[in-house]
Design an enzyme around this catalytic site. Sequence first.
Site, PDB file in Angstrom:
ATOM      1  N   LYS A 120       0.856  -1.186   0.000  1.00  0.00           N
ATOM      2  CA  LYS A 120       0.000   0.000   0.000  1.00  0.00           C
ATOM      3  C   LYS A 120       0.894   1.239   0.000  1.00  0.00           C
ATOM      4  O   LYS A 120       1.769   1.373   0.871  1.00  0.00           O
ATOM      5  CB  LYS A 120      -0.854  -0.049   1.265  1.00  0.00           C
ATOM      6  CG  LYS A 120      -2.209   0.587   1.166  1.00  0.00           C
ATOM      7  CD  LYS A 120      -2.931   0.285   2.472  1.00  0.00           C
ATOM      8  CE  LYS A 120      -4.292   0.856   2.508  1.00  0.00           C
ATOM      9  NZ  LYS A 120      -4.873   0.793   3.867  1.00  0.00           N
TER      10      LYS A 120
HETATM   11  C1  E4P Z   1      -8.254   1.160   4.308  1.00  0.00           C
HETATM   12  O1  E4P Z   1      -7.496   0.788   3.439  1.00  0.00           O
HETATM   13  C2  E4P Z   1      -8.117   2.461   4.982  1.00  0.00           C
HETATM   14  O2  E4P Z   1      -6.881   2.580   5.562  1.00  0.00           O
HETATM   15  C3  E4P Z   1      -9.225   2.632   5.985  1.00  0.00           C
HETATM   16  O3  E4P Z   1     -10.445   2.198   5.393  1.00  0.00           O
HETATM   17  C4  E4P Z   1      -9.344   4.032   6.528  1.00  0.00           C
HETATM   18  O4  E4P Z   1     -10.513   4.136   7.286  1.00  0.00           O
HETATM   19  P1  E4P Z   1     -10.781   5.367   8.286  1.00  0.00           P
HETATM   20  O5  E4P Z   1     -11.011   6.588   7.478  1.00  0.00           O
HETATM   21  O6  E4P Z   1     -12.025   4.961   9.034  1.00  0.00           O
HETATM   22  O7  E4P Z   1      -9.567   5.460   9.156  1.00  0.00           O
END
Ligand code: E4P
Length: 217
Positions: free
Chosen positions: A83
């Site tokens: 990522k």
């Molecule tokens: C997933 O890949 C993201 O990191 C995550 O959904 C972020 O979610 P949040 O905005 O609730 O922290």
Amino acid sequence: MKFFVDTAEIDQIKELNDLGMVDGVTTNPSLIAKSGRDILEVTKEICDMVSGPVSAEVVALEADDMLAEGRKLAKIADNIAVKVPLTWAGLKTCKTLSDEGTMVNVTLCFSANQALLAAKAGATFISPFIGRLDDLNLDGLELIEDIRTIYDNYGFETNILAASIRSANHMSDCAKIGADVATAPPNVIKAMANHVLTDKGLAAFMADAKKAGISIL
Ligand code: E4P
């Protein structure tokens, strides 16, 4: 629509995975910090449990360092998706890792233009954060719709991974719009089973069963 679970908590992933609800897992530095675990160890454990893509996020900001981190993360298991953030350095890293055959999830996407760049850089997944847009009174679902239109117009193969999901309704809305994947915390996935009429109907059935003395076992 595929379901990814957005957590680094092993027990919670296992519970949903045993039910066949987990097509993949997403983590980020905040979720790893919350787990209190070492990133390499916990990510390996998740990869051993889940057969689908497991996203592990780099923490460097410069492209060279990001690439080194991404290559190290990719060595953990064949199902790692590295990522990277949607910055210019992240896009450079995405291109190199994709060319090397590594799955890449480009994260922190908040606009259709960013999603277009990620697709051009060969991203496997683009992660638009719908909840964080909704928090600002912007329309996160509209962004998913726009990216779907753009990707379909040109046949981009990058998967739209709806992220920052805050409610069960977000899940069905993403499915209606045509997101390829939605990643949600375990409690949101479980909340999809809830309906007040189910609870009410079940209470009435149980009361009648008791009154009639129905016994099965
Ligand atoms: C997933 O890949 C993201 O990191 C995550 O959904 C972020 O979610 P949040 O905005 O609730 O922290």
